[in-house]
Design an enzyme around this catalytic site. Structure first.
Site, PDB file in Angstrom:
ATOM      1  N   TYR A  79      37.460  19.168  16.366  1.00  0.00           N
ATOM      2  CA  TYR A  79      37.124  19.571  15.004  1.00  0.00           C
ATOM      3  C   TYR A  79      35.613  19.780  14.833  1.00  0.00           C
ATOM      4  O   TYR A  79      35.153  20.840  14.393  1.00  0.00           O
ATOM      5  CB  TYR A  79      37.620  18.534  13.970  1.00  0.00           C
ATOM      6  CG  TYR A  79      36.955  18.792  12.640  1.00  0.00           C
ATOM      7  CD1 TYR A  79      37.420  19.797  11.811  1.00  0.00           C
ATOM      8  CD2 TYR A  79      35.794  18.109  12.269  1.00  0.00           C
ATOM      9  CE1 TYR A  79      36.770  20.111  10.637  1.00  0.00           C
ATOM     10  CE2 TYR A  79      35.143  18.414  11.096  1.00  0.00           C
ATOM     11  CZ  TYR A  79      35.630  19.410  10.272  1.00  0.00           C
ATOM     12  OH  TYR A  79      34.970  19.726   9.125  1.00  0.00           O
ATOM     13  N   ASP A 120      41.022  20.750  10.416  1.00  0.00           N
ATOM     14  CA  ASP A 120      41.017  19.421   9.798  1.00  0.00           C
ATOM     15  C   ASP A 120      42.310  19.267   8.992  1.00  0.00           C
ATOM     16  O   ASP A 120      43.175  20.139   8.986  1.00  0.00           O
ATOM     17  CB  ASP A 120      39.788  19.238   8.910  1.00  0.00           C
ATOM     18  CG  ASP A 120      39.972  19.935   7.580  1.00  0.00           C
ATOM     19  OD1 ASP A 120      40.569  21.032   7.576  1.00  0.00           O
ATOM     20  OD2 ASP A 120      39.557  19.391   6.539  1.00  0.00           O
ATOM     21  N   GLU A 176      28.870  16.509   9.392  1.00  0.00           N
ATOM     22  CA  GLU A 176      30.234  16.600   9.925  1.00  0.00           C
ATOM     23  C   GLU A 176      30.667  15.294  10.571  1.00  0.00           C
ATOM     24  O   GLU A 176      31.828  14.900  10.460  1.00  0.00           O
ATOM     25  CB  GLU A 176      30.352  17.770  10.906  1.00  0.00           C
ATOM     26  CG  GLU A 176      30.335  19.147  10.246  1.00  0.00           C
ATOM     27  CD  GLU A 176      31.494  19.385   9.283  1.00  0.00           C
ATOM     28  OE1 GLU A 176      32.482  18.628   9.336  1.00  0.00           O
ATOM     29  OE2 GLU A 176      31.414  20.325   8.480  1.00  0.00           O
TER      30      GLU A 176
END
Length: 334
Positions: free
Chosen positions: A122, A140, A41
DNA sequence: GATGCGTGGAC
DNA sequence: TGTCCAAGCAT
């Protein structure tokens, strides 16, 4: 108004197609591995899956656990990150890995994950949902666009996106739901020419009903990109090249580099430029003139010139070095 | 809220 | 060629 039925169609569509990130599972399992989810991520922040996949695999091969990563040197991690861009991510990754290793494991809630360096709204939600099943929604670009079209919102805030989408999260599938929405945004609900005829959410989509999906969300105003100038010194001593490390903050912070003065808005005088590299950053473009120097400048080190790819240079300086090496007269004269 | 921060692929 | 865009974060 989308219903639980819409979420069911989305999940069925997602699970029925090839999922895009199978490499995040722990070896020999289908379960997402928290270390892999966190690392991927962070790499995926503003970076495409195509770019990330091979780089992620190299990281995992070199540092299979977060303890391995936490024990690695700054230099080795920054070097492995070279070329991926947004280098503050790499500096935060180092600090974050050591913090996690010191506390024993990753936090398992979005609220706690959010406190880690380089982990924002996020990423904390993505890791919590995907690795730990917390019923939260990472917002996102993809999910923002899907929600904007679904509810015909021109400029939704992330908070508004969460408000309308969170009720749709299946109780036991928060991670798959987020990934399904991101997959949908990447492959069907695309910025341009969305494939609404294949979309499992089309029956629920207000923008589709209006016949104008591309009007949502409204595009942001674009900024002018200025042009700047720089000089870099090509300093050879036998088979070695002189490299330095850039300051920790600012552009290319902490990365290996060719030495040279700060970049400026106007060209400044120097000796004969034997190569010029044009490079485009997010906020400006740069002409970097490569000039040979006889003596090393600054605090640096000699690197074998025939192994330039392993020097950990960001793309700008890798391009410059390759240009120099491809110019035999220049290289020989240096 | 606005700005600085990389890179490479699609068109 | 230029422009847009990408699983954002820190300040």
């Amino acid at each position: 108004m989308p219903s639980a039925n819409a979420a069911n169609r989305l999940m069925k569509h997602y699970l029925g197609t090839a999922r895009t990130l199978p490499w995040r599972a722990a070896p020999g399992t289908n379960a997402p591995d928290p270390y892999r989810v966190w690392l991927s991520e962070v790499m995926l922040q503003q970076t495409t899956v195509t770019t990330v996949t091979p780089r992620f695999n190299r990281f995992i091969e070199r540092w299979p656990t977060i303890e391995d990563l936490a024990a690695a040197s700054d230099k080795s991690i920054l070097s492995e990150w070279a070329g991926l861009g947004y280098y503050a991510r790499a500096r935060n990754l180092i600090a974050c890995a050591r913090e996690i290793a010191a506390r024993g494991s990753l936090p398992n809630t979005a609220e706690e994950l959010r406190k880690l360096p380089g982990v924002g709204e996020y990423t904390s939600a993505a890791v919590a949902a995907i690795a730990f099943g917390e019923r939260v929604l990472p917002v996102d670009t993809n999910i923002r666009r899907v929600a904007a079209r679904l509810f015909a919102m021109e400029q939704p805030t992330d908070s508004q996106v969460r408000d309308v989408m969170t009720p749709l999260i299946p109780t036991d599938r928060a991670g798959d739901f987020a990934q399904a929405l991101m997959d949908l945004g990447a492959t069907i609900c695309r910025p341009a020419k969305p494939l609404c005829s294949r979309c499992p959410l089309a029956p629920d989509c207000t923008a589709f009903a209006l016949g104008q999906p591309e009007l949502f969300p409204r595009p942001k105003a674009r900024k002018h990109r200025p042009h700047r100038h720089g000089t870099a010194w090509w300093t050879r001593r036998g088979d070695h090249l002189w490299l330095v490390r850039r300051p920790d903050h600012g552009i290319l912070g902490g990365m290996a580099a060719l030495p040279g003065p700060d970049w400026t808005d106007t060209p400044h005088p120097h000796g004969p430029a034997l190569a010029r590299i044009r490079h485009v950053f997010t906020h400006f473009s740069l002409d970097l003139d490569l000039v040979s120097a006889s003596e090393p400048v600054g605090d640096g080190w000699w690197h074998p010139v025939d192994d330039i790819d392993s020097a950990g240079l960001p793309t700008l300086y890798l391009k410059a070095a390759r240009a120099a090496l491809a110019t035999p007269l220049f290289d020989a004269a240096a």
